[in-house]
Scaffold this motif. Sequence first.
Motif, PDB file in Angstrom:
ATOM      1  N   TYR A 193       0.891  -1.141   0.133  1.00  0.00           N
ATOM      2  CA  TYR A 193       0.078   0.204  -0.042  1.00  0.00           C
ATOM      3  C   TYR A 193       0.953   1.363  -0.062  1.00  0.00           C
ATOM      4  CZ  TYR A 193      -3.245  -3.594   1.301  1.00  0.00           C
ATOM      5  OH  TYR A 193      -3.923  -4.900   1.394  1.00  0.00           O
ATOM      6  N   GLY A 194       2.007   1.376   0.804  1.00  0.00           N
ATOM      7  CA  GLY A 194       2.909   2.353   0.700  1.00  0.00           C
ATOM      8  C   GLY A 194       3.645   2.321  -0.487  1.00  0.00           C
ATOM      9  N   ILE A 195       4.066   1.230  -1.017  1.00  0.00           N
ATOM     10  CA  ILE A 195       4.668   1.419  -2.495  1.00  0.00           C
ATOM     11  C   ILE A 195       3.786   1.914  -3.467  1.00  0.00           C
ATOM     12  CG2 ILE A 195       5.548  -0.097  -4.235  1.00  0.00           C
ATOM     13  CD1 ILE A 195       6.600  -2.066  -2.056  1.00  0.00           C
ATOM     14  N   ARG A 196       2.565   1.686  -3.516  1.00  0.00           N
ATOM     15  CA  ARG A 196       1.434   2.187  -4.355  1.00  0.00           C
ATOM     16  C   ARG A 196       1.289   3.602  -4.443  1.00  0.00           C
ATOM     17  NH1 ARG A 196      -3.792  -0.455  -3.541  1.00  0.00           N
ATOM     18  NH2 ARG A 196      -4.138   0.684  -1.951  1.00  0.00           N
ATOM     19  N   VAL A 197       1.273   3.980  -2.978  1.00  0.00           N
ATOM     20  CA  VAL A 197       0.997   5.536  -2.818  1.00  0.00           C
ATOM     21  C   VAL A 197       2.218   6.269  -3.143  1.00  0.00           C
ATOM     22  CG1 VAL A 197       0.291   7.352  -1.190  1.00  0.00           C
ATOM     23  CG2 VAL A 197      -1.033   5.073  -1.289  1.00  0.00           C
ATOM     24  N   ASN A 198       3.311   5.897  -2.703  1.00  0.00           N
ATOM     25  CA  ASN A 198       4.535   6.230  -3.124  1.00  0.00           C
ATOM     26  C   ASN A 198       4.682   7.798  -2.800  1.00  0.00           C
ATOM     27  OD1 ASN A 198       7.238   6.271  -4.489  1.00  0.00           O
ATOM     28  ND2 ASN A 198       6.189   6.908  -6.246  1.00  0.00           N
ATOM     29  N   MET A 199       4.412   8.054  -1.686  1.00  0.00           N
ATOM     30  CA  MET A 199       4.737   9.378  -0.662  1.00  0.00           C
ATOM     31  C   MET A 199       5.918   9.463   0.256  1.00  0.00           C
ATOM     32  SD  MET A 199       0.973  11.131  -0.401  1.00  0.00           S
ATOM     33  CE  MET A 199       1.773  12.843  -0.038  1.00  0.00           C
ATOM     34  N   PRO A 200       7.071   9.493  -0.244  1.00  0.00           N
ATOM     35  CA  PRO A 200       8.315   9.267   0.943  1.00  0.00           C
ATOM     36  C   PRO A 200       8.157  10.532   2.157  1.00  0.00           C
ATOM     37  CG  PRO A 200       9.153  10.783  -1.104  1.00  0.00           C
ATOM     38  CD  PRO A 200       7.636  10.189  -1.415  1.00  0.00           C
ATOM     39  N   THR A 201       8.480  10.370   2.901  1.00  0.00           N
ATOM     40  CA  THR A 201       8.867  11.320   4.139  1.00  0.00           C
ATOM     41  C   THR A 201      10.572  11.813   4.009  1.00  0.00           C
ATOM     42  OG1 THR A 201       7.423  10.642   5.911  1.00  0.00           O
ATOM     43  CG2 THR A 201       9.233  11.934   6.442  1.00  0.00           C
ATOM     44  N   LYS A 202      10.557  13.064   3.755  1.00  0.00           N
ATOM     45  CA  LYS A 202      11.966  13.470   3.582  1.00  0.00           C
ATOM     46  C   LYS A 202      11.865  15.146   3.919  1.00  0.00           C
ATOM     47  CE  LYS A 202      10.419  14.604  -1.397  1.00  0.00           C
ATOM     48  NZ  LYS A 202      10.649  14.684  -2.830  1.00  0.00           N
ATOM     49  N   LYS A 203      13.387  15.477   4.098  1.00  0.00           N
ATOM     50  CA  LYS A 203      13.746  16.726   4.648  1.00  0.00           C
ATOM     51  C   LYS A 203      13.135  16.952   5.985  1.00  0.00           C
ATOM     52  CE  LYS A 203      13.966  18.811  -0.009  1.00  0.00           C
ATOM     53  NZ  LYS A 203      13.726  19.709  -1.003  1.00  0.00           N
ATOM     54  N   VAL A 204      13.556  16.138   6.897  1.00  0.00           N
ATOM     55  CA  VAL A 204      12.978  16.312   8.539  1.00  0.00           C
ATOM     56  C   VAL A 204      14.268  16.792   9.192  1.00  0.00           C
ATOM     57  CG1 VAL A 204      12.106  15.006  10.337  1.00  0.00           C
ATOM     58  CG2 VAL A 204      11.421  14.274   7.891  1.00  0.00           C
ATOM     59  N   VAL A 205      13.984  17.847   9.991  1.00  0.00           N
ATOM     60  CA  VAL A 205      14.948  18.042  11.225  1.00  0.00           C
ATOM     61  C   VAL A 205      14.350  18.036  12.505  1.00  0.00           C
ATOM     62  CG1 VAL A 205      14.265  20.730  10.844  1.00  0.00           C
ATOM     63  CG2 VAL A 205      16.652  19.962  11.708  1.00  0.00           C
ATOM     64  N   ILE A 206      15.376  17.499  13.128  1.00  0.00           N
ATOM     65  CA  ILE A 206      14.971  17.242  14.673  1.00  0.00           C
ATOM     66  C   ILE A 206      15.907  17.708  15.509  1.00  0.00           C
ATOM     67  CG2 ILE A 206      14.293  15.244  16.377  1.00  0.00           C
ATOM     68  CD1 ILE A 206      13.809  13.468  13.826  1.00  0.00           C
ATOM     69  N   ARG A 207      15.507  18.506  16.496  1.00  0.00           N
ATOM     70  CA  ARG A 207      16.826  18.980  17.261  1.00  0.00           C
ATOM     71  C   ARG A 207      16.398  19.629  18.673  1.00  0.00           C
ATOM     72  NH1 ARG A 207      17.396  24.127  13.092  1.00  0.00           N
ATOM     73  NH2 ARG A 207      15.317  25.065  13.547  1.00  0.00           N
ATOM     74  N   ARG A 208      17.118  19.419  19.611  1.00  0.00           N
ATOM     75  CA  ARG A 208      16.888  19.824  21.046  1.00  0.00           C
ATOM     76  C   ARG A 208      15.611  18.731  21.646  1.00  0.00           C
ATOM     77  NH1 ARG A 208      17.836  24.444  18.401  1.00  0.00           N
ATOM     78  NH2 ARG A 208      15.581  24.982  18.451  1.00  0.00           N
ATOM     79  N   PHE A 209      15.637  17.587  21.463  1.00  0.00           N
ATOM     80  CA  PHE A 209      14.553  16.629  21.794  1.00  0.00           C
ATOM     81  C   PHE A 209      15.128  15.577  22.767  1.00  0.00           C
ATOM     82  CE2 PHE A 209      12.257  12.814  21.044  1.00  0.00           C
ATOM     83  CZ  PHE A 209      10.779  13.252  21.093  1.00  0.00           C
ATOM     84  N   THR A 210      14.167  15.510  23.946  1.00  0.00           N
ATOM     85  CA  THR A 210      14.492  14.501  25.086  1.00  0.00           C
ATOM     86  C   THR A 210      13.465  13.388  24.918  1.00  0.00           C
ATOM     87  OG1 THR A 210      15.540  16.238  26.043  1.00  0.00           O
ATOM     88  CG2 THR A 210      14.722  14.010  27.483  1.00  0.00           C
ATOM     89  N   CYS A 211      13.800  12.083  25.105  1.00  0.00           N
ATOM     90  CA  CYS A 211      13.004  11.018  25.141  1.00  0.00           C
ATOM     91  C   CYS A 211      13.465   9.976  26.283  1.00  0.00           C
ATOM     92  CB  CYS A 211      13.312  10.189  23.833  1.00  0.00           C
ATOM     93  SG  CYS A 211      12.364   8.565  23.871  1.00  0.00           S
ATOM     94  N   ILE A 212      12.069   9.611  26.808  1.00  0.00           N
ATOM     95  CA  ILE A 212      12.133   8.608  27.813  1.00  0.00           C
ATOM     96  C   ILE A 212      11.063   7.504  27.297  1.00  0.00           C
ATOM     97  CG2 ILE A 212      11.923   7.773  30.219  1.00  0.00           C
ATOM     98  CD1 ILE A 212      12.253  10.480  31.062  1.00  0.00           C
ATOM     99  N   SER A 213      11.632   6.045  27.050  1.00  0.00           N
ATOM    100  CA  SER A 213      10.963   5.130  26.522  1.00  0.00           C
ATOM    101  C   SER A 213      11.487   3.739  26.799  1.00  0.00           C
ATOM    102  CB  SER A 213      10.470   5.296  24.975  1.00  0.00           C
ATOM    103  OG  SER A 213       9.566   4.248  24.715  1.00  0.00           O
ATOM    104  N   PRO A 214      11.407   2.983  27.957  1.00  0.00           N
ATOM    105  CA  PRO A 214      12.301   1.845  28.135  1.00  0.00           C
ATOM    106  C   PRO A 214      11.856   0.864  27.169  1.00  0.00           C
ATOM    107  CG  PRO A 214      11.094   2.786  30.190  1.00  0.00           C
ATOM    108  CD  PRO A 214      10.622   3.510  29.132  1.00  0.00           C
ATOM    109  N   ASP A 215      10.815   0.650  26.367  1.00  0.00           N
ATOM    110  CA  ASP A 215      10.689  -0.375  25.402  1.00  0.00           C
ATOM    111  C   ASP A 215      10.553  -0.068  24.003  1.00  0.00           C
ATOM    112  OD1 ASP A 215      10.086  -2.226  27.581  1.00  0.00           O
ATOM    113  OD2 ASP A 215       8.095  -1.458  27.940  1.00  0.00           O
TER     114      ASP A 215
END
Length: 470
Positions: free
Chosen positions: A271-293
């Motif tokens: 389904y993703g191959i058929r729709v063919n809409m990539p995610t691109k040009k993403v910037v992530i900065r100053r980000f904090t995560c807690i997720s043990p799993d």
Amino acid sequence: MGFSRKSNVIETLISALFLLGILSSCVAQCRDDRHAETIQFPALNCRKHSAVLTDFGGVGDGKTSNTAAFKAAIANLSQLAKDGGAQLIVPPGKWLTGSFNLTSHFTLFVHKDAVILGIQDESEWPLLPVLPSYGRGRDAPGGRFSSLIFGTNLTDVVITGNNGTLDGQGAYWWKKFKEEKLNETRPYMIEIMYSKQIQISNLTLVNSPSWNVHPIYSSDIIIQHLTILAPIDSPNTDGINPDSCTNTRIEDSFVVSGDDCIAIKSGWDQYGIRVNMPTKKVVIRRFTCISPDSATIALGSEMSGGIQDVRAENITAINTQSGIRIKTAVGRGAYVKDIYVRGMTMSTMKYVFWMTGSYSSHPDPGFDPKALPVIKGINYKDMVATNVTYSARLDGIKNDPFTDICISNVNIKLTEDPKELQWNCTDIQGVTNRVTPTPCASLPQKEIDCPFPEDSLPIEDVKLKTCSLY
């Protein structure tokens, strides 16, 4: 005052009232004297007109449904899109509601003492068809419940506040999910589809039924200053999931989650191959995560439209299963390439680096076993990690190795009881430099500093305006 002058004044007033759509409600420039302080906030665009939820019958007692009030307010304010746009203020109180849809050239502002509560009455969550790039609901094969805050085919939308709260009251949905009693996929907290110029900022999101923030098939997105909180054992409460999106900026946010803190996606198998809409040009900065799993930043596993040009820096992970994780499988097709991460600090981790080529969850048996993903151009640099169990688990796909992996200037300090095999590598190729513990033979040392782009993405150059409400 003469009759002619009086007549002109009356005509002017009537014209203004008609233009602003307030013949039957207090919209546009009306204000509640109880909340008359000036509040300034950053936004993509400021609005000419303003209204308060109580103008449309909203009741903030935490018991009365406000679904109709939200819908009436937004329908009324949508008439002002061509006259400078409008903002809806959610004032102090607890505003119980089901799903509601936003409009273009619109700001939803949640006051710091306001809580929007997701109602636990399923009749107030409309059903939507499955996403085209997924082919089925994630929780169940059928449709899916509309998100608490939803929008499609919009331009210039701001969802913000001065740290107001959205509470999805997700326990009801988590219980049904764990008991396998769902016939449709759980609602998300915020989902915006087929839209552009989106801002989601300065809010606290708690207890989402499932994913928290899900822009999909959209572009030019700024997500900043969010606090997202969910119990670490809550199912699929991903923090921020840009999905088949272009030009996304995620910054200055904090997530505690039962799943990935950020998951970059682009559709599921055929389904993703058929729709063919990539995610691109993403910037992530100053980000904090807690997720043990789960992961701090996950790429996939639904990546069948492709993922390209992701730049992450100044990232902190605490008590989290993995730092950056690539998740894919036979049948996904497409690619994950041109990934750049630098300046990451990690503490109490199971894995620092994790790549999985056998993430074999599929929507149905119709996937193409010849659709092999291309994983290449993965660059990590300038990282420190402490109290680590495994340095890396890097599993490519047989006859489809992950290539052009570069890791430089990484110092990993192990837990008191580390695993003996620190680098577990199969079907990968790349280089390393100044990395401890010593990497596997598939990543030989080379005098190299892994690249990080020096240019800026277009979304980085977008400046927010200073707006006011009264």
